[in-house]
Enzyme design. Structure first.
Site, PDB file in Angstrom:
ATOM      1  N   LYS A   1       0.842  -1.200   0.000  1.00 58.95           N
ATOM      2  CA  LYS A   1       0.000   0.000   0.000  1.00 58.95           C
ATOM      3  C   LYS A   1       0.883   1.260   0.000  1.00 58.95           C
ATOM      4  O   LYS A   1       2.095   1.160   0.076  1.00 58.95           O
ATOM      5  CB  LYS A   1      -0.950  -0.035   1.200  1.00 58.95           C
ATOM      6  CG  LYS A   1      -1.883  -1.259   1.189  1.00 58.95           C
ATOM      7  CD  LYS A   1      -2.900  -1.230   0.043  1.00 58.95           C
ATOM      8  CE  LYS A   1      -3.522  -2.568  -0.297  1.00 58.95           C
ATOM      9  NZ  LYS A   1      -4.417  -3.109   0.701  1.00 58.95           N
TER      10      LYS A   1
HETATM   11  C1  PLP Z   1      -5.321  -4.203   1.166  1.00 58.21           C
HETATM   12  C2  PLP Z   1      -6.798  -4.077   1.237  1.00 58.21           C
HETATM   13  C3  PLP Z   1      -7.564  -4.285   2.404  1.00 58.21           C
HETATM   14  C4  PLP Z   1      -7.035  -4.770   3.720  1.00 58.21           C
HETATM   15  O1  PLP Z   1      -5.859  -5.270   3.640  1.00 58.21           O
HETATM   16  P1  PLP Z   1      -4.873  -5.912   4.705  1.00 58.21           P
HETATM   17  O2  PLP Z   1      -3.974  -6.661   3.796  1.00 58.21           O
HETATM   18  O3  PLP Z   1      -5.663  -6.781   5.599  1.00 58.21           O
HETATM   19  O4  PLP Z   1      -4.225  -4.789   5.425  1.00 58.21           O
HETATM   20  C5  PLP Z   1      -8.910  -4.009   2.374  1.00 58.21           C
HETATM   21  N1  PLP Z   1      -9.500  -3.574   1.266  1.00 58.21           N
HETATM   22  C6  PLP Z   1      -8.822  -3.334   0.139  1.00 58.21           C
HETATM   23  C7  PLP Z   1      -9.555  -2.776  -1.034  1.00 58.21           C
HETATM   24  C8  PLP Z   1      -7.458  -3.597   0.065  1.00 58.21           C
HETATM   25  O5  PLP Z   1      -6.803  -3.377  -1.077  1.00 58.21           O
END
Ligand code: PLP
Length: 364
Positions: free
Chosen positions: A185
């Site tokens: 992210k």
């Molecule tokens: C990355 C992501 C999450 C949650 O991700 P974690 O890997 O659990 O931190 C939730 N929603 C979306 C759209 C994502 O891309």
């Protein structure tokens, strides 16, 4: 000489000489799990991104699970959601025993408010909105729909750190919002997430749900669990990495935004390509760039020849067998997905990279 691949997503860590001494202090300091680094991270994160509060979690998924619970989503309730997202948006809805109702998406891949409104029934408890790829959804309209129908609005901001709508940070429109610090992210704590709750009354309960149902700081022998919680706490190790990331997260976010705006200006005019419409009130944070093409496969080919990764990246969730029972016609999503191709636009994409991407796409 083989051209190195420019990836669509990339891990960003503070330099080793900054990170490692601080990390060693935490790792050998005797307090490696939830502690002061987490609480300081929560305060600084909320302050930095203009959020009312932030609770640290072990993942965005854990935060989303507790967001649904905090908004009272119970077994059998319906949750209006999008299929055009990463899977945790919707696996968590199943996790609380609720029914995902997939509304259709607009030309930008985000929930179409008209379809959301048409999907609401007497059993609807919440709307989950994703700011897909970092482009804010139609937040003012969705907030209005949620209010008129008396349902909660939950923002999944996992793609949209630093994005704004109507001059206001994403994450401040919903009754609850989550951010993710998973490896790829905008910023990462290796794994981690944050839950934001609009109503301060709900923060205490959410904090308990994060930790088995126990209140932190009360002696374990004197405490009573009245509702089973989870093991979703953030660690001091993640908290420290998060704190160091916050020191220059704006440098990364600015680069995502500058590259995104550059592509918006340069790619729209190329025959066969289009860029997604961006409302004047919307300030996307372009986690990944969304390009639309009549031949998305050809775009992937052309870019692969110059060592640039391009792909659809996600699978519409309703195509997974676990979500098949909830499938319904989504013509807007189908049209979007057919033309979709994501290209890199993050902090690692330099001026020369973006120029050669545009040049290659112009040549076609
Ligand atoms: C990355 C992501 C999450 C949650 O991700 P974690 O890997 O659990 O931190 C939730 N929603 C979306 C759209 C994502 O891309």
């Amino acid at each position: 000489m083989p051209v190195p691949t420019l990836p669509i997503v990339k891990v960003r860590m503070p330099p080793a000489d900054v990170l490692m001494p601080r990390l060693a202090e935490v790792l050998y300091g005797g307090m490696i799990a939830e502690g002061d680094h987490v609480y300081e991270f929560e305060r600084r994160f909320a302050h930095h991104f203009d959020l009312p509060n932030a609770l640290g979690f072990s993942s965005g998924t854990g935060a989303l699970h507790v967001a649904l619970l905090s908004c009272g989503v119970s077994p059998g309730d319906e949750v209006v959601t999008t299929s055009m997202t990463a899977e945790p948006t919707n696996t968590t809805i199943l996790q609380v025993g609720a029914v995902p109702i997939f509304a259709d998406v607009s030309l930008d891949g985000n929930l179409d408010p008209a379809s959301v409104e048409a999907s609401i029934t007497a059993r609807t408890r919440a709307i989950v909105v994703v700011h897909y790829a970092g482009y804010p959804a139609a937040l003012a309209t969705l907030r209005d729909i949620a209010d008129r129908h008396g349902v909660a609005l939950i923002e999944d901001c996992a793609h949209a750190l630093g994005a704004r709508y109507d001059g206001q940070a994403v994450g401040t429109f919903g009754d609850a919002a989550i951010f993710s610090f998973q490896a790829i992210k905008h910023m990462t704590t290796v794994d981690g997430g944050v839950l934001v709750l609009r109503d301060p009354e709900r923060v205490r309960e959410a904090r308990k749900l994060r930790w088995f149902g126990l209140e932190k700081g009360v002696p374990r022998t004197e405490i009573d669990i009245s509702r089973a919680g989870y093991k979703y706490n953030m660690t001091n190790v993640a908290g420290l990495i998060g704190l160091l990331q916050l020191d220059d997260v704006d440098t990364a976010l600015d680069k995502h935004k500058l590259n995104g705006r550059f592509f918006d200006a340069e790619l729209a005019a190329i025959p066969g390509l289009s860029v997604v419409p961006i409302a004047p009130e919307s300030d996307p944070s372009y986690w990944i760039y969304t390009l639309l093409s009549d031949d998305s496969h050809a775009v992937e080919q052309v870019l692969s020849e110059i060592g640039v990764a391009a792909s659809k990246l996600h699978r519409p969730n309703h195509l997974h067998s676990v979500f098949q029972p909830y499938g319904r016609p989504l013509p807007g999503l189908e049209a979007f997905y057919r033309r979709l191709v994501h290209i890199p636009c993050g902090w690692w994409v330099g001026d020369e990279d973006r120029a050669r991407i545009v040049q290659a796409l112009r040549k076609g």
